[in-house]
Design an enzyme around this catalytic site. Structure first.
Site, mmCIF file in Angstrom:
data_model
loop_
_atom_site.group_PDB
_atom_site.id
_atom_site.type_symbol
_atom_site.label_atom_id
_atom_site.label_comp_id
_atom_site.label_asym_id
_atom_site.label_seq_id
_atom_site.Cartn_x
_atom_site.Cartn_y
_atom_site.Cartn_z
ATOM 1 N N ARG A 277 -33.055 -40.137 0.589
ATOM 2 C CA ARG A 277 -32.027 -40.483 -0.648
ATOM 3 C C ARG A 277 -31.613 -39.071 -1.221
ATOM 4 N NH1 ARG A 277 -34.892 -44.402 0.199
ATOM 5 N NH2 ARG A 277 -36.308 -42.952 0.862
ATOM 6 N N THR A 278 -32.431 -38.129 -1.448
ATOM 7 C CA THR A 278 -32.124 -37.016 -2.302
ATOM 8 C C THR A 278 -31.122 -36.204 -1.309
ATOM 9 O OG1 THR A 278 -34.276 -37.179 -3.111
ATOM 10 C CG2 THR A 278 -33.076 -34.989 -3.661
ATOM 11 N N HIS B 119 -39.708 -33.175 -9.629
ATOM 12 C CA HIS B 119 -38.498 -33.704 -9.041
ATOM 13 C C HIS B 119 -37.471 -33.938 -10.069
ATOM 14 C CE1 HIS B 119 -36.119 -35.394 -6.139
ATOM 15 N NE2 HIS B 119 -36.701 -36.434 -5.717
ATOM 16 N N ARG C 262 -35.196 -28.508 -1.494
ATOM 17 C CA ARG C 262 -36.619 -29.201 -1.175
ATOM 18 C C ARG C 262 -37.613 -28.655 -0.501
ATOM 19 N NH1 ARG C 262 -37.825 -35.524 -0.456
ATOM 20 N NH2 ARG C 262 -36.879 -35.625 -2.538
ATOM 21 N N LYS D 53 -38.973 -18.279 12.000
ATOM 22 C CA LYS D 53 -39.556 -16.916 12.763
ATOM 23 C C LYS D 53 -39.937 -15.913 11.675
ATOM 24 C CE LYS D 53 -34.724 -17.098 14.819
ATOM 25 N NZ LYS D 53 -33.499 -16.524 14.336
HETATM 26 N N1 CP Z 1 -36.668 -40.615 -4.043
HETATM 27 C C1 CP Z 1 -36.898 -39.508 -3.262
HETATM 28 O O1 CP Z 1 -36.854 -38.402 -3.568
HETATM 29 O O2 CP Z 1 -36.570 -39.967 -2.025
HETATM 30 P P1 CP Z 1 -36.438 -38.889 -0.381
HETATM 31 O O3 CP Z 1 -37.928 -38.566 -0.310
HETATM 32 O O4 CP Z 1 -36.092 -39.860 0.351
HETATM 33 O O5 CP Z 1 -35.382 -38.032 -0.958
#
Ligand code: CP
Length: 306
Positions: A53-54, A132, A104, A83
């Site tokens: 999603r993100t 998040h 991320r 590396k």
């Molecule tokens: N909600 C969320 O962060 O989903 P993903 O891990 O798929 O990005």
């Protein structure tokens, strides 16, 4: 409008005027339209941890705004990190390639470390069990869209409250609103942390913990369910916690007609509902919530990179 964000690392950075402004922008976007707000800009997506999603809502958001995207999906394996390159070096290098970086990473604090060395805006797309914040933003956007208010409502957090970073970020954000009443329902070994409880106490937010999901569900305006974060804990802890709190057809009957069930997704066994119910029951809001993420991220990118 609130002050412009240079980096977006934690949800506490947001204030009400900025939230209102971002929501107004998010609501102005239409699925079938193209925009040129970020024409000529490049957005880098560096994902060191899995995401559906993100990563893809940021990609879609950036491209819908006219930006181009670069980066790598599995940065741990397919970037020079394999590396031995440090996160700091990678961020400094990408600052020469892109106007903004969405990151991320599996380590808590990584987004803050990146921001400390970056000449370009960093957006935290999840840092380990830390935060998040763009998820929290889309979560409150969804609450507002679904029940029409962000003050004076009750929310039950259900599931892994120890490792679920979306709950942490959302609690920090809820501390900015009035009359929010929180109930935490979790396995004993995955209870909400004292840092969150201390923050809520400092900000005058009413909260309690409960083990009785059936008593909590009828009172909640929002039921926010989370997955047990298997990847972040010992297998014994996972086995102890899994299956204890599940939303199924029987207990969905306890959720009020005007209440909503949210989930950051992906969901696994903690939601045990037939697809038909997920598609037709208005209370199930998590797929609308995921789509909202794209509009909210469009608004955020417009705000930070324009
Ligand atoms: N909600 C969320 O962060 O989903 P993903 O891990 O798929 O990005």
């Amino acid at each position: 409008m609130g002050a412009k964000l240079k980096h977006f690392i934690e949800s506490q950075q947001l204030n009400k005027p900025l939230i209102d402004s971002l929501f107004k922008t998010a609501r102005s976007f239409d699925f079938n339209s193209e925009y040129d707000v970020l024409k000529g800009k490049i957005v880098a997506l560096l994902f060191y941890e899995q995401s559906s999603r993100t990563s893809n809502s940021f990609k879609s958001a950036a491209q819908r705004l006219g930006a181009k995207i670069i980066g790598t999906e599995n940065a741990k394996e397919f970037s020079s990190v394999a590396k031995g390159e440090s996160l700091e070096d990678t961020i400094r290098v990408f600052g020469g390639f892109a106007h903004g970086i969405v990151l991320r990473h599996s380590e808590e604090g990584s987004a803050k470390r990146a921001a400390e060395v970056s000449r370009r805006p960093i957006i935290n797309a999840g840092d380990g069990r830390g935060q998040h914040p763009t998820q929290a933003l889309l979560d409150i956007y969804t609450i507002k869209q679904e029940i029409g208010r962000l003050d004076d409502f009750s929310i039950a957090f259900v599931g892994d409250l120890a490792y679920g970073r979306t709950v942490r970020s959302l609690c920090y954000l809820l501390g900015k609103f009035d009359g929010v009443d929180i109930t935490f329902v979790s396995p004993e070994n995955l209870r909400i942390g004292t840092d969150i409880k201390d923050y809520l106490t400092r900000h005058g937010v009413n909260f309690k913990e409960s083990t009785k999901l059936d008593e909590v569900l009828p009172k909640a305006d929002i039921v926010y369910v989370t997955r047990i974060q298997k990847e972040r804990m010992a297998i014994e802890d996972y086995e102890k916690a899994r299956g204890l709190y599940v939303i199924n057809q029987k207990n969905l009957g306890l959720v009020r007609r005007e209440a909503r069930v949210m989930h950051p997704l992906p969901h696994v066994e903690e939601i045990d509902l037939p697809v038909k119910i997920e598609e037709t029951d208005e209370r199930i809001a998590y797929f609308r919530q995921a789509e909202n993420g794209m509009y909210v991220r469009m608004a955020l990118l417009s705000h930070m990179l324009r």
